[in-house]
Design an enzyme around this catalytic site. Sequence first.
Site, mmCIF file in Angstrom:
data_model
loop_
_atom_site.group_PDB
_atom_site.id
_atom_site.type_symbol
_atom_site.label_atom_id
_atom_site.label_comp_id
_atom_site.label_asym_id
_atom_site.label_seq_id
_atom_site.Cartn_x
_atom_site.Cartn_y
_atom_site.Cartn_z
ATOM 1 N N ARG A 22 0.861 -0.969 -0.103
ATOM 2 C CA ARG A 22 -0.326 -0.097 -0.188
ATOM 3 C C ARG A 22 1.332 1.417 -0.313
ATOM 4 O O ARG A 22 0.690 2.142 -0.852
ATOM 5 C CB ARG A 22 -1.024 0.188 0.792
ATOM 6 N N ASN A 40 -6.117 -2.719 1.800
ATOM 7 C CA ASN A 40 -5.422 -4.551 1.748
ATOM 8 C C ASN A 40 -7.548 -5.088 1.682
ATOM 9 O O ASN A 40 -8.370 -4.339 2.742
ATOM 10 C CB ASN A 40 -4.755 -4.900 3.329
#
Length: 94
Positions: A22, A40
């Site tokens: 990320r 996620n």
Amino acid sequence: MTDDPKVRLVHISGKVQGVSFRIWTKTQAQRLGLTGWVRNEDDGSVTALIAGQDAAVSRMLKQFWNGPVGASVSRVVSEQASLDEAPTDFRITR
């Protein structure tokens, strides 16, 4: 019109959690001038919404296949999305 932003919802699978995927995505997206978000998922995948100029979106889609050091991407699937879903910056969510 060719100047309209391209918006894609992208699902990335493989070893993509626990490897700073990320953070890497946010950094790459900002370098390319993209807006959107990344998060996620409970199944171990990562989902991202990316919006920007066609060339930048295409480049980011290719970069997803590499990911950060430690990632092992097995699948990248993208679909068209709405610009209404994109924030004005790039965020890590959830």
